[in-house]
Design a protein around this motif. Structure first.
Motif, PDB file in Angstrom:
ATOM      1  N   GLU A  70      14.716  -2.834 -10.204  1.00  0.00           N
ATOM      2  CA  GLU A  70      14.866  -1.383 -10.095  1.00  0.00           C
ATOM      3  C   GLU A  70      13.892  -0.624 -10.988  1.00  0.00           C
ATOM      4  OE1 GLU A  70      18.869  -0.299 -10.785  1.00  0.00           O
ATOM      5  OE2 GLU A  70      19.678  -1.380  -9.048  1.00  0.00           O
ATOM      6  N   GLY A  71      13.543  -1.184 -12.132  1.00  0.00           N
ATOM      7  CA  GLY A  71      12.654  -0.482 -13.052  1.00  0.00           C
ATOM      8  C   GLY A  71      11.183  -0.685 -12.757  1.00  0.00           C
ATOM      9  N   LEU A  72      10.873  -1.491 -11.757  1.00  0.00           N
ATOM     10  CA  LEU A  72       9.472  -1.771 -11.439  1.00  0.00           C
ATOM     11  C   LEU A  72       8.824  -0.565 -10.768  1.00  0.00           C
ATOM     12  CD1 LEU A  72       7.516  -4.318 -11.520  1.00  0.00           C
ATOM     13  CD2 LEU A  72       7.960  -4.469  -9.064  1.00  0.00           C
ATOM     14  N   ARG A  73       7.691  -0.136 -11.300  1.00  0.00           N
ATOM     15  CA  ARG A  73       6.954   0.990 -10.721  1.00  0.00           C
ATOM     16  C   ARG A  73       5.883   0.441  -9.783  1.00  0.00           C
ATOM     17  NH1 ARG A  73       4.506   3.460 -15.913  1.00  0.00           N
ATOM     18  NH2 ARG A  73       4.155   1.210 -16.160  1.00  0.00           N
ATOM     19  N   TRP A  74       6.016   0.752  -8.502  1.00  0.00           N
ATOM     20  CA  TRP A  74       5.063   0.252  -7.522  1.00  0.00           C
ATOM     21  C   TRP A  74       4.562   1.392  -6.654  1.00  0.00           C
ATOM     22  CZ3 TRP A  74       6.684   1.275  -2.586  1.00  0.00           C
ATOM     23  CH2 TRP A  74       8.067   1.430  -2.388  1.00  0.00           C
ATOM     24  N   ARG A  75       3.409   1.186  -6.067  1.00  0.00           N
ATOM     25  CA  ARG A  75       2.846   2.171  -5.148  1.00  0.00           C
ATOM     26  C   ARG A  75       2.317   1.448  -3.919  1.00  0.00           C
ATOM     27  NH1 ARG A  75       1.326   7.225  -4.451  1.00  0.00           N
ATOM     28  NH2 ARG A  75       2.212   7.787  -6.457  1.00  0.00           N
ATOM     29  N   TYR A  76       2.739   1.954  -2.748  1.00  0.00           N
ATOM     30  CA  TYR A  76       2.302   1.399  -1.470  1.00  0.00           C
ATOM     31  C   TYR A  76       1.505   2.460  -0.716  1.00  0.00           C
ATOM     32  CZ  TYR A  76       2.595  -0.286   3.381  1.00  0.00           C
ATOM     33  OH  TYR A  76       2.303  -0.680   4.665  1.00  0.00           O
ATOM     34  N   VAL A  77       0.259   2.129  -0.350  1.00  0.00           N
ATOM     35  CA  VAL A  77      -0.571   3.028   0.445  1.00  0.00           C
ATOM     36  C   VAL A  77      -1.389   2.202   1.428  1.00  0.00           C
ATOM     37  CG1 VAL A  77      -0.796   4.820  -1.322  1.00  0.00           C
ATOM     38  CG2 VAL A  77      -2.453   2.951  -1.245  1.00  0.00           C
ATOM     39  N   THR A  78      -1.877   2.862   2.442  1.00  0.00           N
ATOM     40  CA  THR A  78      -2.822   2.224   3.344  1.00  0.00           C
ATOM     41  C   THR A  78      -4.239   2.486   2.827  1.00  0.00           C
ATOM     42  OG1 THR A  78      -3.053   4.174   4.762  1.00  0.00           O
ATOM     43  CG2 THR A  78      -1.266   2.632   5.289  1.00  0.00           C
ATOM     44  N   GLN A  97       0.714  -6.647 -10.866  1.00  0.00           N
ATOM     45  CA  GLN A  97       0.619  -7.270  -9.543  1.00  0.00           C
ATOM     46  C   GLN A  97      -0.206  -6.428  -8.577  1.00  0.00           C
ATOM     47  OE1 GLN A  97       2.189 -10.357  -8.293  1.00  0.00           O
ATOM     48  NE2 GLN A  97       0.664  -9.889  -6.731  1.00  0.00           N
ATOM     49  N   ILE A  98      -1.035  -7.104  -7.781  1.00  0.00           N
ATOM     50  CA  ILE A  98      -1.816  -6.468  -6.730  1.00  0.00           C
ATOM     51  C   ILE A  98      -1.590  -7.245  -5.438  1.00  0.00           C
ATOM     52  CG2 ILE A  98      -4.114  -5.842  -5.910  1.00  0.00           C
ATOM     53  CD1 ILE A  98      -5.013  -5.687  -8.809  1.00  0.00           C
ATOM     54  N   VAL A  99      -1.250  -6.523  -4.367  1.00  0.00           N
ATOM     55  CA  VAL A  99      -1.039  -7.133  -3.052  1.00  0.00           C
ATOM     56  C   VAL A  99      -1.878  -6.379  -2.036  1.00  0.00           C
ATOM     57  CG1 VAL A  99       0.625  -7.809  -1.286  1.00  0.00           C
ATOM     58  CG2 VAL A  99       1.316  -7.749  -3.696  1.00  0.00           C
ATOM     59  N   LEU A 100      -2.631  -7.119  -1.225  1.00  0.00           N
ATOM     60  CA  LEU A 100      -3.535  -6.506  -0.257  1.00  0.00           C
ATOM     61  C   LEU A 100      -3.372  -7.175   1.104  1.00  0.00           C
ATOM     62  CD1 LEU A 100      -6.676  -6.672  -2.566  1.00  0.00           C
ATOM     63  CD2 LEU A 100      -5.267  -4.645  -2.203  1.00  0.00           C
ATOM     64  N   ALA A 101      -3.701  -6.432   2.146  1.00  0.00           N
ATOM     65  CA  ALA A 101      -3.682  -6.987   3.499  1.00  0.00           C
ATOM     66  C   ALA A 101      -4.892  -6.482   4.262  1.00  0.00           C
ATOM     67  CB  ALA A 101      -2.398  -6.608   4.231  1.00  0.00           C
ATOM     68  N   SER A 102      -5.423  -7.340   5.127  1.00  0.00           N
ATOM     69  CA  SER A 102      -6.614  -6.986   5.899  1.00  0.00           C
ATOM     70  C   SER A 102      -6.617  -7.762   7.209  1.00  0.00           C
ATOM     71  CB  SER A 102      -7.880  -7.304   5.097  1.00  0.00           C
ATOM     72  OG  SER A 102      -9.040  -7.196   5.897  1.00  0.00           O
ATOM     73  N   ASP A 103      -7.380  -7.265   8.164  1.00  0.00           N
ATOM     74  CA  ASP A 103      -7.527  -7.965   9.431  1.00  0.00           C
ATOM     75  C   ASP A 103      -8.436  -9.184   9.312  1.00  0.00           C
ATOM     76  OD1 ASP A 103      -5.901  -6.156  10.639  1.00  0.00           O
ATOM     77  OD2 ASP A 103      -7.488  -5.037  11.651  1.00  0.00           O
ATOM     78  N   VAL A 132      -6.801  -2.864   3.763  1.00  0.00           N
ATOM     79  CA  VAL A 132      -7.818  -2.594   2.746  1.00  0.00           C
ATOM     80  C   VAL A 132      -9.217  -2.651   3.347  1.00  0.00           C
ATOM     81  CG1 VAL A 132      -8.125  -4.996   2.010  1.00  0.00           C
ATOM     82  CG2 VAL A 132      -8.451  -3.148   0.354  1.00  0.00           C
ATOM     83  N   HIS A 133      -9.372  -3.246   4.516  1.00  0.00           N
ATOM     84  CA  HIS A 133     -10.686  -3.285   5.166  1.00  0.00           C
ATOM     85  C   HIS A 133     -11.169  -1.888   5.549  1.00  0.00           C
ATOM     86  CE1 HIS A 133      -7.581  -3.734   8.338  1.00  0.00           C
ATOM     87  NE2 HIS A 133      -8.343  -2.879   8.990  1.00  0.00           N
ATOM     88  N   PHE A 134     -10.283  -0.889   5.511  1.00  0.00           N
ATOM     89  CA  PHE A 134     -10.679   0.488   5.806  1.00  0.00           C
ATOM     90  C   PHE A 134     -11.712   0.983   4.793  1.00  0.00           C
ATOM     91  CE2 PHE A 134     -10.258   5.109   5.819  1.00  0.00           C
ATOM     92  CZ  PHE A 134     -10.230   5.393   7.182  1.00  0.00           C
ATOM     93  N   LEU A 135     -11.768   0.356   3.629  1.00  0.00           N
ATOM     94  CA  LEU A 135     -12.714   0.763   2.593  1.00  0.00           C
ATOM     95  C   LEU A 135     -14.131   0.267   2.865  1.00  0.00           C
ATOM     96  CD1 LEU A 135      -9.949   1.256   1.201  1.00  0.00           C
ATOM     97  CD2 LEU A 135     -10.983   0.463  -0.927  1.00  0.00           C
ATOM     98  N   ALA A 136     -14.302  -0.559   3.902  1.00  0.00           N
ATOM     99  CA  ALA A 136     -15.627  -1.095   4.215  1.00  0.00           C
ATOM    100  C   ALA A 136     -16.624   0.027   4.465  1.00  0.00           C
ATOM    101  CB  ALA A 136     -15.545  -2.016   5.435  1.00  0.00           C
ATOM    102  N   ASN A 137     -17.833  -0.150   3.955  1.00  0.00           N
ATOM    103  CA  ASN A 137     -18.924   0.818   4.134  1.00  0.00           C
ATOM    104  C   ASN A 137     -18.649   2.157   3.463  1.00  0.00           C
ATOM    105  OD1 ASN A 137     -21.533   1.300   5.043  1.00  0.00           O
ATOM    106  ND2 ASN A 137     -20.843   2.285   6.919  1.00  0.00           N
ATOM    107  N   LYS A 138     -17.711   2.168   2.507  1.00  0.00           N
ATOM    108  CA  LYS A 138     -17.421   3.386   1.732  1.00  0.00           C
ATOM    109  C   LYS A 138     -17.646   3.037   0.263  1.00  0.00           C
ATOM    110  CE  LYS A 138     -14.002   5.095   5.060  1.00  0.00           C
ATOM    111  NZ  LYS A 138     -14.183   4.020   6.045  1.00  0.00           N
ATOM    112  N   ARG A 139     -18.896   3.071  -0.133  1.00  0.00           N
ATOM    113  CA  ARG A 139     -19.256   2.566  -1.462  1.00  0.00           C
ATOM    114  C   ARG A 139     -18.601   3.343  -2.592  1.00  0.00           C
ATOM    115  NH1 ARG A 139     -25.616   2.312  -1.371  1.00  0.00           N
ATOM    116  NH2 ARG A 139     -25.292   4.201  -0.147  1.00  0.00           N
TER     117      ARG A 139
END
Length: 309
Positions: free
Chosen positions: A131-139, A200-206, A174-181
């Motif tokens: 419950e005390g864990l601070r997390w952020r989820y975004v695309t 902790q870091i969690v990522l997902a990509s195609d 996270v692949h949305f960041l491609a070509n966005k230097r």
């Protein structure tokens, strides 16, 4: 003469000279892709510079990102099998022990295979167990838009606090960041800060980190330093179990023959499978008739239909 015609002519001449068949091999220098990526213009920065008013209006219209969005993906709804068992096990481990063995965790695979479901399940699991864990989820798109606005509005300190002052950061697509230097550079600094303090870091990509085009080598090397796991297309067992579980959740009684028929004919991904199931249920509901399978003389003519009265 185009390139293809030239190669064919060259091959024919060499075969005539040597008097035998030749085997041609083509090799692409991997450094060419890196050089091409460095030459790509950063259209994102140009857009912000040329359209400041529009960027500001869109950000105000959309509003700020919620601290804890409501996510529907839950671990108990995820159907496991050989195609996704490793990703599922890594997800369970991250939920039980954030910033533990699998950090960073990078899940990749084709569309509709359950990557977003697992990322959302991780966040919901943290909400229940920590419950005390601070997390952020975004695309990846939300992160990019937030970063672009922060640059123009000169609110980088607020942006950094939003993403650095957390115990876990989860970014889908996270692949949305491609070509966005510019965005990649900003994300790299955030990644370093979070990783340095053991968050902790969690990522997902195609695609696998090394297969994402126009992506920073610094980021790719950090992605592959952790747990990189692929989700494959679901096998028949997983597809059948998913259909059975989904139909039960919808409160619709469907025979095993119908479920197996749908599972055998829709193999690409879970989204396509769910769409086929919903279509069958809709047809039955609209016509007020039960769902049945009818077999004709040849297997190719097998179909799911309505039983006529």
């Amino acid at each position: 003469m185009d390139r293809t015609s030239f190669l064919r002519r060259d091959y024919r001449l060499r075969r005539e000279v040597t008097g035998g068949e030749l085997t041609l091999s083509f090799v692409t220098d991997p450094n060419l892709a890196k050089a091409l990526g460095k030459k790509q213009p950063d259209l994102q920065v140009d857009f912000v510079a040329n359209n400041p008013a529009r960027v500001a209006r869109e950000h105000r219209r959309n509003g700020s990102l919620p601290d804890n969005p409501r996510l529907k993906g839950r671990l108990e709804d995820f159907v496991t099998g050989p195609s996704n068992r490793l990703a599922y096990a890594a997800t369970v481990s991250v939920i039980d022990q954030p910033a533990g063995q699998y950090n960073p965790l990078f899940i990749h695979g084709g569309c509709g295979l359950g990557k977003s479901h697992l990322l959302q399940a991780i966040c919901n699991g943290w909400k229940e167990k920590h419950e005390g864990l601070r997390w952020r989820y975004v695309t990846g798109e939300e992160f990019t838009n937030d970063y672009v606005f922060a640059i123009k509005a000169r609110e980088m300190s607020t942006f950094h606090s939003r993403y650095r002052d957390v115990d876990a950061l989860v970014i889908d697509d996270v692949h949305f960041l491609a070509n966005k230097r510019a965005t990649q550079e900003g994300f790299l600094h955030i990644f370093k800060t979070i990783d340095t303090v053991g968050k902790q870091i969690v990522l997902a990509s195609d695609a696998h980190p090394k297969m994402i085009g126009h992506f920073s080598d610094s980021l790719v090397s950090r992605f592959v330093s952790g747990m990189v796991v692929r989700i494959e297309s679901p096998d028949l067992e997983v597809r059948t179990q998913f259909l059975r579980q989904r139909s039960q959740k919808l409160g619709v009684a469907i025979s095993d023959n119908v479920i197996r028929h749908i599972a055998e004919n829709f193999r690409a991904n879970i989204r396509e499978l769910e769409g086929a199931l919903l279509k069958v249920i809709a047809h039955a509901s609209i016509n007020c008739e039960p769902i049945t399978c009818r077999w004709r003389s040849t297997p190719s003519a097998t179909w799911c239909g309505r039983r006529r009265r």
